[in-house]
Design an enzyme around this catalytic site. Structure first.
Site, PDB file in Angstrom:
ATOM      1  N   TYR A 253      33.715  55.149  57.726  1.00 25.82           N
ATOM      2  CA  TYR A 253      34.043  54.095  56.762  1.00 25.82           C
ATOM      3  C   TYR A 253      33.009  54.030  55.638  1.00 25.82           C
ATOM      4  CZ  TYR A 253      36.981  52.318  60.615  1.00 25.82           C
ATOM      5  OH  TYR A 253      37.885  52.180  61.646  1.00 25.82           O
TER       6      TYR A 253
ATOM      7  N   MET B 231      33.626  41.938  76.489  1.00 23.71           N
ATOM      8  CA  MET B 231      33.954  42.218  75.094  1.00 23.71           C
ATOM      9  C   MET B 231      34.871  41.119  74.558  1.00 23.71           C
ATOM     10  SD  MET B 231      35.956  45.617  73.704  1.00 23.71           S
ATOM     11  CE  MET B 231      36.038  46.043  71.963  1.00 23.71           C
TER      12      MET B 231
ATOM     13  N   GLY C  25      38.050  40.291  67.209  1.00 25.51           N
ATOM     14  CA  GLY C  25      36.878  40.601  66.409  1.00 25.51           C
ATOM     15  C   GLY C  25      37.238  40.819  64.959  1.00 25.51           C
TER      16      GLY C  25
ATOM     17  N   HIS D 205      35.845  58.867  67.417  1.00 25.71           N
ATOM     18  CA  HIS D 205      36.850  58.396  66.464  1.00 25.71           C
ATOM     19  C   HIS D 205      38.144  59.205  66.495  1.00 25.71           C
ATOM     20  CE1 HIS D 205      37.080  56.219  62.305  1.00 25.71           C
ATOM     21  NE2 HIS D 205      38.203  56.125  62.967  1.00 25.71           N
TER      22      HIS D 205
ATOM     23  N   GLY E 119      37.267  43.640  61.816  1.00 26.77           N
ATOM     24  CA  GLY E 119      37.205  45.033  61.419  1.00 26.77           C
ATOM     25  C   GLY E 119      36.910  45.176  59.934  1.00 26.77           C
TER      26      GLY E 119
END
Length: 283
Positions: free
Chosen positions: A48, A12, A16, A107, A18
């Site tokens: 989101y 990973m 990154g 989440h 978001g």
């Protein structure tokens, strides 16, 4: 780009992009710009409401799928949670226009967590989610999940920034084989983060911005970070953090900024438990 290796061998990226709180009408362009800047880890969530926009940007980028690491998140599901989790996963996958996810996170630590996790384990075994994990799990909830289930979460995405550093919790996660990932790495600018004298002073010594110092502090600790921005120049700046290293003294000075608690909300607060548990997504 540096990477971390998850507990199932999946690599990973340590840094990154978001998309939380990016306006829906700006999301596709923001992700397009982020991919052009060099980001390959993208982090979104069903809650989101922008998975489709992220998916369009991925498709139009023409970047080979195996070069991307895409994360989305499961929101609290109604009973039967196991069936509804699988349906929610299919919905997210369809919105993203993908045939698999690199990481699927639960989440919130609410609802039928066990039923949700069983479904996620099944999705992982089928190869539909290369790795599965959680978000916002405090130590007691995380350990309960680890002890009483077959698959150990690969990741726990939690609030982590200079004012809430989670050092002890990171060590506990390391002992359990769980990778820590930060949300809110810049604390959304709270406590005047971007003008903090400690962080500013360190930045001046390295010729770097406060944001770059924070991201270097996180990644140097082995914390995966997912900063967001809608400005291409800031996206590029946030990636440019691997050409310097913080000294032990500088890491120690940042440690003094710890406040010992969340700057946002407490998952143990009954009012927050009620609100998050009652919230449902459309579609």
């Amino acid at each position: 780009m540096q990477t971390v290796t998850l507990n199932n061998g999946v690599e990973m990226p340590v840094l990154g992009f978001g998309v939380f709180q990016i306006p829906l009408e700006e999301t596709e362009q923001a992700v397009t710009d982020a991919l052009a800047a060099g980001y390959r880890l993208l982090d979104t969530a069903a809650s989101y409401g922008n998975e489709e926009a992220v998916g369009r940007a991925i498709k139009n980028s023409r970047i080979p799928r195996d070069e991307l690491f895409v994360t989305t998140k499961l929101y609290v599901q109604d009973a039967p949670a196991e069936d509804n989790t699988k349906r929610a996963f299919e919905t997210s996958l369809n919105k993203l226009g993908l045939d698999h996810l690199d990481l699927y996170l639960m989440h919130q630590p609410y609802g039928d967590v066990y039923g949700q996790w069983r479904a996620m384990e099944s999705l992982h075994r089928q190869g539909l989610a290369r790795a599965i994990g959680v978000a916002n799990f405090y130590p007691d909830r995380l350990l309960d999940l680890v002890i009483n289930n077959e698959i150990v979460p690969a990741v726990n995405q939690i609030e982590t920034h200079p004012f809430f550093q989670r050092v002890d919790y990171q060590e506990l996660m390391r002992e359990q084989g769980v990778q820590i990932q930060s949300w809110g790495g810049f604390a959304e600018g709270k406590n005047d983060l971007f003008t903090n004298p400690v962080l500013s002073g360190i930045g001046e010594k390295h010729g770097k911005s406060v944001a770059q110092v924070v991201l270097r502090w996180l990644t140097q600790r082995g914390v995966v970070a997912i900063p967001k921005s809608v400005r291409p120049e800031r996206m590029a700046e946030n990636l440019d953090v691997f050409d310097f290293e913080l000294t032990d003294d500088q890491m120690a000075s940042i440690a003094t900024l710890e406040t010992g608690g969340s700057l946002f909300f407490d998952h143990h607060d009954p009012a927050m438990v009620n609100w998050l548990s009652a919230r449902r997504l459309d579609g």
